[in-house]
Enzyme design. Structure first.
Site, mmCIF file in Angstrom:
data_model
loop_
_atom_site.group_PDB
_atom_site.id
_atom_site.type_symbol
_atom_site.label_atom_id
_atom_site.label_comp_id
_atom_site.label_asym_id
_atom_site.label_seq_id
_atom_site.Cartn_x
_atom_site.Cartn_y
_atom_site.Cartn_z
ATOM 1 N N GLY A 196 0.816 -1.203 0.000
ATOM 2 C CA GLY A 196 0.000 0.000 0.000
ATOM 3 C C GLY A 196 0.850 1.254 0.000
ATOM 4 N N CYS A 197 0.237 2.387 0.286
ATOM 5 C CA CYS A 197 0.942 3.673 0.302
ATOM 6 C C CYS A 197 2.223 3.560 1.130
ATOM 7 C CB CYS A 197 0.036 4.760 0.881
ATOM 8 S SG CYS A 197 0.854 6.367 1.076
#
Length: 223
Positions: free
Chosen positions: A14-15
């Site tokens: 993810g981020c």
């Protein structure tokens, strides 16, 4: 190259802002963390290029660690529990190839540990894990697995005025006990260094527990 006595782990979940923070907060053995673009097929991508979906890169974290103080298995467990590894090309509201889950191995033992833990966690979650598992050497033909991100992305969440953005989707499920899934011949070398009490107190929880935590590393014994 890596200094003698240290090893490298590269993953994407993810981020990369929150992914990096979760690892730098581990209490011992983390020498350095960095964010970057990995597992793509063009050289030196920028953030905008990676986000276009046209370079094949995913936002990742590169960890240099001391295996005598923190086990690869502990880093890997954090990786699994800190996101939803079943979400395909995205994580939470972030969608696109640059947010896909991946773990990239540098030797055969890492590969076996990643795949064994993946099989165990998939059974626990009751749905198919879509995490990409590949050799770092697979990307040599494209100039290498890893490219560092821009300076303003590095340790972003520790910067004054940082936006506490969170898209990770921890599932609230603890990885099964190490002895249940780790190949027997690897258990002595890779036994966890973080005790059960650490995970009870500090494991990623559903919601934005990692992003909202203090920036300082967790104190040894602080559980």
């Amino acid at each position: 190259s890596t200094a003698v006595g240290f090893e490298v782990a590269v993953f994407a979940n993810g981020c990369f802002w929150g992914s990096e923070k979760g690892i730098w907060r581990l209490p011992e053995g983390i020498h350095s963390t960095a964010v970057g673009y990995c597992a793509g097929f063009t050289p030196n991508p920028t953030y905008e290029e990676a986000c276009s979906g046209r370079t094949g890169h995913t936002e990742g974290v590169r960890v240099v660690y001391d295996p005598s103080k923190v086990s690869f298995v502990d880093i890997m467990r954090w990786f699994w529990e800190a996101h939803d590894p079943c979400s395909g090309m995205g994580q939470g509201n972030d969608r696109g190839t640059q947010y896909r889950s991946g773990f990239y191995y540098f030797n055969e033992e890492q590969r076996r540990l990643i795949e064994a833990s993946k099989d165990a966690y998939e059974k626990q979650l009751g749905k198919q894990i879509t995490t990409e598992v590949a050799a770092a050497s697979d990307y040599d033909q494209y100039g290498g697995l890893w490219y560092f991100a821009e300076v303003h992305h590095q340790q972003y969440l520790a910067k004054p005025g940082a936006r506490p953005y969170c898209s990770a989707q921890p599932q609230g499920v603890s990885l099964a006990p190490f002895e249940e899934w780790c190949p027997e011949e690897l258990q002595e070398k890779y036994k966890p260094t973080l005790p059960g009490a650490f995970w009870k107190a500090h494991a990623p929880r559903k919601g934005c527990s990692v992003v909202s935590s203090p920036n300082e590393p967790i104190k040894v014994g602080g559980w």
